[in-house]
Design a protein around this motif. Structure first.
Motif, mmCIF file in Angstrom:
data_model
loop_
_atom_site.group_PDB
_atom_site.id
_atom_site.type_symbol
_atom_site.label_atom_id
_atom_site.label_comp_id
_atom_site.label_asym_id
_atom_site.label_seq_id
_atom_site.Cartn_x
_atom_site.Cartn_y
_atom_site.Cartn_z
ATOM 1 N N ARG A 96 46.124 47.855 31.634
ATOM 2 C CA ARG A 96 46.250 48.235 33.042
ATOM 3 C C ARG A 96 46.620 49.702 33.202
ATOM 4 O O ARG A 96 46.511 50.254 34.279
ATOM 5 C CB ARG A 96 47.267 47.333 33.739
ATOM 6 C CG ARG A 96 46.737 45.925 33.940
ATOM 7 C CD ARG A 96 47.621 45.143 34.870
ATOM 8 N NE ARG A 96 48.862 44.733 34.255
ATOM 9 C CZ ARG A 96 49.038 43.612 33.570
ATOM 10 N NH1 ARG A 96 48.032 42.794 33.399
ATOM 11 N NH2 ARG A 96 50.201 43.304 33.059
ATOM 12 N N GLY B 260 38.256 45.071 34.280
ATOM 13 C CA GLY B 260 39.005 45.352 35.491
ATOM 14 C C GLY B 260 38.071 45.525 36.698
ATOM 15 O O GLY B 260 37.171 44.742 36.917
ATOM 16 N N ARG C 40 42.085 48.034 34.080
ATOM 17 C CA ARG C 40 42.717 48.324 35.377
ATOM 18 C C ARG C 40 41.990 47.624 36.509
ATOM 19 O O ARG C 40 40.772 47.571 36.542
ATOM 20 C CB ARG C 40 42.702 49.830 35.653
ATOM 21 C CG ARG C 40 43.748 50.577 34.894
ATOM 22 C CD ARG C 40 43.853 52.033 35.281
ATOM 23 N NE ARG C 40 43.360 52.328 36.618
ATOM 24 C CZ ARG C 40 42.788 53.474 36.952
ATOM 25 N NH1 ARG C 40 42.646 54.427 36.087
ATOM 26 N NH2 ARG C 40 42.370 53.672 38.175
ATOM 27 N N CYS C 41 42.765 47.106 37.460
ATOM 28 C CA CYS C 41 42.191 46.435 38.613
ATOM 29 C C CYS C 41 43.151 46.547 39.785
ATOM 30 O O CYS C 41 44.361 46.685 39.595
ATOM 31 C CB CYS C 41 41.926 44.959 38.295
ATOM 32 S SG CYS C 41 40.999 44.102 39.592
ATOM 33 N N ASN D 55 42.729 40.050 31.891
ATOM 34 C CA ASN D 55 43.474 41.311 31.923
ATOM 35 C C ASN D 55 44.912 41.123 32.398
ATOM 36 O O ASN D 55 45.698 42.049 32.318
ATOM 37 C CB ASN D 55 42.772 42.332 32.815
ATOM 38 C CG ASN D 55 41.550 42.905 32.156
ATOM 39 O OD1 ASN D 55 41.519 43.111 30.951
ATOM 40 N ND2 ASN D 55 40.514 43.150 32.933
#
Length: 150
Positions: free
Chosen positions: A33, A65, A14-15, A24
């Protein structure tokens, strides 16, 4: 004996950015994600297993992330567990965090300082280059927020 280093991704892939070169962003990895934050029980288990190597010093790199998406309370729990695992002060933890810097606030900066975290911030050079690649989902560049974080 060499120091052990552990790399932990507490939020999976996740980012808050959608950098065009990030692994990613690979559609095959898109499920990353949606991965939630590492649970407290998994965090404790990871740290307990890590210190079972009986070293004096342990280095942990918190990576992403974007690792700050785990929230400041997650890292307060990290420090709390590490203090519990330190045997009469004989065990030392060196926490490093690699971030895009956009989520750093005064509270984060104070936390990092008070707890000895070493912070690495990803910056791709001057504004024109950084904002070409390190963007939000709306296409806007992240340069200004990264500099503010720095």
């Amino acid at each position: 004996m060499p120091r052990l280093t552990l790399i932990v991704k507490p939020v999976g892939g996740r980012c808050n950015l959608t950098c065009d070169y990030c692994y990613n962003q690979d559609p095959a990895l898109s499920r990353l994600r949606t991965v939630s934050k590492m649970s407290d029980s998994l965090l404790r288990s990871v740290l307990e297993n890590f210190v079972s190597f009986n070293q004096e010093r342990y280095e942990i790199i918190w990576h992403g992330g974007e690792p700050l998406l785990a929230g400041i309370n997650f890292y307060k729990k990290v420090v709390e567990i590490q203090k519990q695992l330190a045997k009469c002060g004989d065990t030392k933890f060196l926490n490093r965090i690699q971030t895009n810097g956009t989520l750093i606030t005064k509270d984060w900066a104070l936390f990092f300082k008070e707890n000895g975290f070493k912070v690495g911030i990803s910056l791709d050079g001057p504004r024109w280059l950084h904002d070409e690649h390190r963007v939000y989902s709306n296409g806007g560049g992240s340069y200004d927020k990264t500099l503010k974080g720095i």
